[in-house]
Every structure is written in structure tokens, then in C-alpha cells.
Motif scaffolding. Structure first.
Motif, PDB file in Angstrom:
ATOM      1  N   ARG A  77       0.848  -1.189   0.000  1.00 28.85           N
ATOM      2  CA  ARG A  77       0.000   0.000   0.000  1.00 28.85           C
ATOM      3  C   ARG A  77       0.879   1.233   0.000  1.00 28.85           C
ATOM      4  O   ARG A  77       1.997   1.223   0.497  1.00 28.85           O
ATOM      5  CB  ARG A  77      -0.923   0.012   1.223  1.00 28.85           C
ATOM      6  N   ARG A  79       0.754   5.473   0.878  1.00 28.96           N
ATOM      7  CA  ARG A  79       0.025   6.539   1.578  1.00 28.96           C
ATOM      8  C   ARG A  79       0.524   7.882   1.076  1.00 28.96           C
ATOM      9  O   ARG A  79       1.723   8.147   1.077  1.00 28.96           O
ATOM     10  CB  ARG A  79       0.251   6.431   3.070  1.00 28.96           C
ATOM     11  N   LEU A  81      -0.074  11.875   1.872  1.00 28.89           N
ATOM     12  CA  LEU A  81      -0.633  12.807   2.847  1.00 28.89           C
ATOM     13  C   LEU A  81      -0.267  14.225   2.435  1.00 28.89           C
ATOM     14  O   LEU A  81       0.895  14.510   2.126  1.00 28.89           O
ATOM     15  CB  LEU A  81      -0.075  12.512   4.241  1.00 28.89           C
ATOM     16  N   GLU A 108      -5.689  12.868   2.632  1.00 27.42           N
ATOM     17  CA  GLU A 108      -4.924  11.628   2.685  1.00 27.42           C
ATOM     18  C   GLU A 108      -5.591  10.575   1.825  1.00 27.42           C
ATOM     19  O   GLU A 108      -6.813  10.478   1.779  1.00 27.42           O
ATOM     20  CB  GLU A 108      -4.845  11.136   4.128  1.00 27.42           C
ATOM     21  N   ARG A 109      -4.766   9.815   1.129  1.00 28.70           N
ATOM     22  CA  ARG A 109      -5.257   8.662   0.366  1.00 28.70           C
ATOM     23  C   ARG A 109      -4.310   7.500   0.627  1.00 28.70           C
ATOM     24  O   ARG A 109      -3.097   7.672   0.655  1.00 28.70           O
ATOM     25  CB  ARG A 109      -5.250   8.950  -1.138  1.00 28.70           C
ATOM     26  N   ILE A 110      -4.884   6.329   0.797  1.00 25.77           N
ATOM     27  CA  ILE A 110      -4.098   5.101   0.884  1.00 25.77           C
ATOM     28  C   ILE A 110      -4.500   4.254  -0.309  1.00 25.77           C
ATOM     29  O   ILE A 110      -5.677   3.946  -0.496  1.00 25.77           O
ATOM     30  CB  ILE A 110      -4.332   4.366   2.210  1.00 25.77           C
TER      31      ILE A 110
END
Length: 146
Positions: A77, A79, A81, A108-110
Motif C-alpha cells: 500500500r 500513503r 498525505l 490523505e489517500r491510501i
């Protein structure tokens, strides 16, 4: 005086139309900015692959490099930010302050990556509001079925 049944539109003019418009606006107003609310703390991300790399592109208009953090997490994954801290101040004289505004925001996106990635030479660039992260693909492991 009896209402004229042939002229029903005259019965609904005036107060009834006003009532209907008020009723409609009551339900429309809370949802008018609903799309802005949903997309306020997010940004667009595109993930694609090349023969050897996984490429992630994030649209971050108006963001500077020092506001962005990119981190590779466990389980393949990524991340992203973005922290935005803006202070606007307007003064007329040294001693008289007319306006001061401070706004802080966080997006934020993961992203779940489609392939395992290696720690080998990750690259990230940010130009004209487009963040581009390039990660080397790792080896995929398959399980033999008996």
C-alpha cells in the motif's frame, strides 16, 4: 362564488406555488454542496503499470513539495498525505490589524497497489500540481495447486 373548474391553473397560482417552491428548496438546499463536501478531503489518483514499474499519479493543484508526504506501507500500500497550513494577514498600519485568517487542512489517500513492490529506488516528483510516484515491481509468488 364557486371556483371555475375550467380554469384550474388560477387556483394553483400564488400561495400554492410559493408553498411548493419553498418545500422544494427545503430539500434541495442541504444537498446543494454535497459533492463539495465529499471531495473536500480527497484528490484524484491514477495507478498504472509499465513492464517494470507501478506508476501512481495524484492531482494536487496548488500544493508544494514540502506539504506532501509519501510513504510505502506494509501489504503493498502507498500513503499520500497533504497538509496545508495557510495564514493570510492584511494590515493597514504596524499597530492596527484589520484581518487575519488561518486555514489548516489535511488530505490523505491510501492506495492498494496492484503488484508487490520492492524497496529498490522509489522515485517521486511533483510538478505543476501533479505528484508522480514510480515504484519497482517485485516478484509475484504463485502457489502450486496439487
Amino acid at each position: 362564488m364557486k371556483p371555475d373548474k375550467n380554469n384550474l391553473t388560477s387556483l394553483f397560482d400564488g400561495s400554492f406555488n410559493h408553498f411548493i417552491k419553498t418545500f422544494d428548496s427545503f430539500f434541495d438546499e442541504p444537498f446543494r454542496h454535497f459533492d463539495d463536501f465529499l471531495s473536500r478531503d480527497s484528490f484524484s489518483v491514477n495507478v498504472h503499470e509499465t513492464a517494470n514499474d507501478v506508476v501512481i499519479e495524484a492531482e494536487l493543484p496548488g500544493c508544494k513539495r514540502d506539504q506532501i508526504q509519501v510513504e510505502i506501507l506494509r501489504n503493498d500500500r502507498l500513503r499520500i498525505l497533504v497538509e496545508n497550513d495557510v495564514t493570510t494577514e492584511v494590515k493597514k498600519d504596524e499597530n492596527i490589524q484589520y484581518y487575519k485568517k488561518r486555514a489548516a487542512g489535511k488530505m490523505e489517500r491510501i492506495i492498494q497497489l496492484p503488484f508487490p513492490v520492492t524497496d529498490e529506488a522509489p522515485k517521486a516528483t511533483c510538478r505543476d500540481g501533479l505528484l508522480k510516484v514510480v515504484l519497482k515491481k517485485g516478484k509475484r509468488r504463485f502457489v502450486d495447486i496439487e
